[in-house]
Every structure is written in C-alpha cells, then in structure tokens.
Design a protein around this motif. Structure first.
Motif, PDB file in Angstrom:
ATOM      1  N   THR A  57       0.836  -1.048  -0.108  1.00  0.00           N
ATOM      2  CA  THR A  57      -0.103  -0.159  -0.124  1.00  0.00           C
ATOM      3  C   THR A  57       0.876   1.259   0.050  1.00  0.00           C
ATOM      4  O   THR A  57       0.790   2.106  -0.804  1.00  0.00           O
ATOM      5  CB  THR A  57      -1.055  -0.001   1.238  1.00  0.00           C
ATOM      6  N   ALA A  58       1.732   1.534   0.781  1.00  0.00           N
ATOM      7  CA  ALA A  58       2.665   2.652   1.044  1.00  0.00           C
ATOM      8  C   ALA A  58       3.667   2.791  -0.248  1.00  0.00           C
ATOM      9  O   ALA A  58       3.538   3.956  -0.582  1.00  0.00           O
ATOM     10  CB  ALA A  58       3.439   2.468   2.328  1.00  0.00           C
ATOM     11  N   TYR A  59       4.196   1.766  -0.735  1.00  0.00           N
ATOM     12  CA  TYR A  59       5.029   1.960  -2.008  1.00  0.00           C
ATOM     13  C   TYR A  59       4.272   2.448  -3.007  1.00  0.00           C
ATOM     14  O   TYR A  59       4.526   3.116  -3.786  1.00  0.00           O
ATOM     15  CB  TYR A  59       5.814   0.881  -2.122  1.00  0.00           C
ATOM     16  N   THR A  60       3.164   1.580  -3.247  1.00  0.00           N
ATOM     17  CA  THR A  60       2.152   2.026  -4.445  1.00  0.00           C
ATOM     18  C   THR A  60       1.510   3.386  -4.407  1.00  0.00           C
ATOM     19  O   THR A  60       1.410   4.156  -5.475  1.00  0.00           O
ATOM     20  CB  THR A  60       0.971   1.048  -4.435  1.00  0.00           C
ATOM     21  N   VAL A  61       1.178   3.838  -3.173  1.00  0.00           N
ATOM     22  CA  VAL A  61       0.514   5.174  -2.965  1.00  0.00           C
ATOM     23  C   VAL A  61       1.663   6.273  -3.243  1.00  0.00           C
ATOM     24  O   VAL A  61       1.597   7.269  -3.795  1.00  0.00           O
ATOM     25  CB  VAL A  61      -0.196   5.443  -1.650  1.00  0.00           C
ATOM     26  N   TRP A  62       2.911   5.836  -2.799  1.00  0.00           N
ATOM     27  CA  TRP A  62       4.050   6.728  -2.697  1.00  0.00           C
ATOM     28  C   TRP A  62       4.305   7.120  -4.335  1.00  0.00           C
ATOM     29  O   TRP A  62       4.556   8.161  -4.641  1.00  0.00           O
ATOM     30  CB  TRP A  62       5.144   6.203  -1.887  1.00  0.00           C
ATOM     31  N   THR A  63       4.517   5.896  -4.981  1.00  0.00           N
ATOM     32  CA  THR A  63       5.051   5.976  -6.433  1.00  0.00           C
ATOM     33  C   THR A  63       3.870   6.759  -7.314  1.00  0.00           C
ATOM     34  O   THR A  63       3.963   7.377  -8.197  1.00  0.00           O
ATOM     35  CB  THR A  63       5.346   4.763  -6.982  1.00  0.00           C
ATOM     36  N   GLY A  64       2.529   6.385  -6.900  1.00  0.00           N
ATOM     37  CA  GLY A  64       1.470   7.018  -7.422  1.00  0.00           C
ATOM     38  C   GLY A  64       1.274   8.654  -7.497  1.00  0.00           C
ATOM     39  O   GLY A  64       1.043   9.146  -8.537  1.00  0.00           O
TER      40      GLY A  64
END
Length: 106
Positions: A57-64
């Motif tokens: 979740t964190a990595y996906t949202v950060w990159t998004g």
C-alpha cells in the motif's frame, strides 16, 4: 498520521523528479544537490509511513503520488502534451490510488 507522512513523502518525490529534470542530467550542481536532498527526505518519510502501513500500500501510493504529480507538472509547467490517452492513463492511476487507500486497514 502515517497517511499524512506518506502524502508528504509523495509530494517530495514530485519535487525531486522535477528538480532532477532541472538538473539537466546532474550537470547543474545546485539542482543536483536539491534533487538528492529531496530524494533522501522522500524515502526517509516513506520508511516512517511503512512502520504502520503495509509495504504494498505505502509503496504503491508513494509512487502513484509521484507519477501523477510529475505528470501534472509536466503538463502545467513544462508544456508536455495532455492527450486523451495520457489523461485516461493518469485517471486510472488515481483510481488505483483511491482503491488502494480504501482497501487499507489503517
């Protein structure tokens, strides 16, 4: 609080991607230093958010956040094309971010 930290980390990612562009391949030392400082701060805040939020979740949202922010800056500041296909792709990224947030237990 981890979501706010993650948001700030994502905004810093937008900042470093833009400053990297302005560094012209790290040939402008001042912009290169700004890029590296923003990169470090962004990753440091991401790691803080990951103490609570799931990795995916964190990595996906950060990159998004970084991707959408860089996309918007490219169009509004750098004059990049806002074609229907690119806008649709960005909309799908935003939809994915919203779904990821809604699926998170935190």
């Amino acid at each position: 609080m981890p979501w706010i930290i993650l948001l700030i980390a994502g905004l810093l990612e937008v900042g470093w991607s833009y400053s990297m562009k302005l560094s012209q391949g790290f040939t402008r030392p001042g912009m290169a230093v700004i890029t590296l400082v923003l990169m470090f701060a962004s990753v440091a805040l991401l790691s803080l958010a990951m103490r609570t939020l799931p990795l995916g979740t964190a990595y996906t949202v950060w990159t998004g956040i970084g991707a959408i922010g860089a996309f918007v800056l490219g169009i509004t500041v750098l004059g990049e094309a806002a074609t229907p296909m690119r806008l649709l792709a960005a909309l799908l990224i935003v939809a994915g971010l919203l779904l990821m947030k809604m699926a998170s237990p935190h």
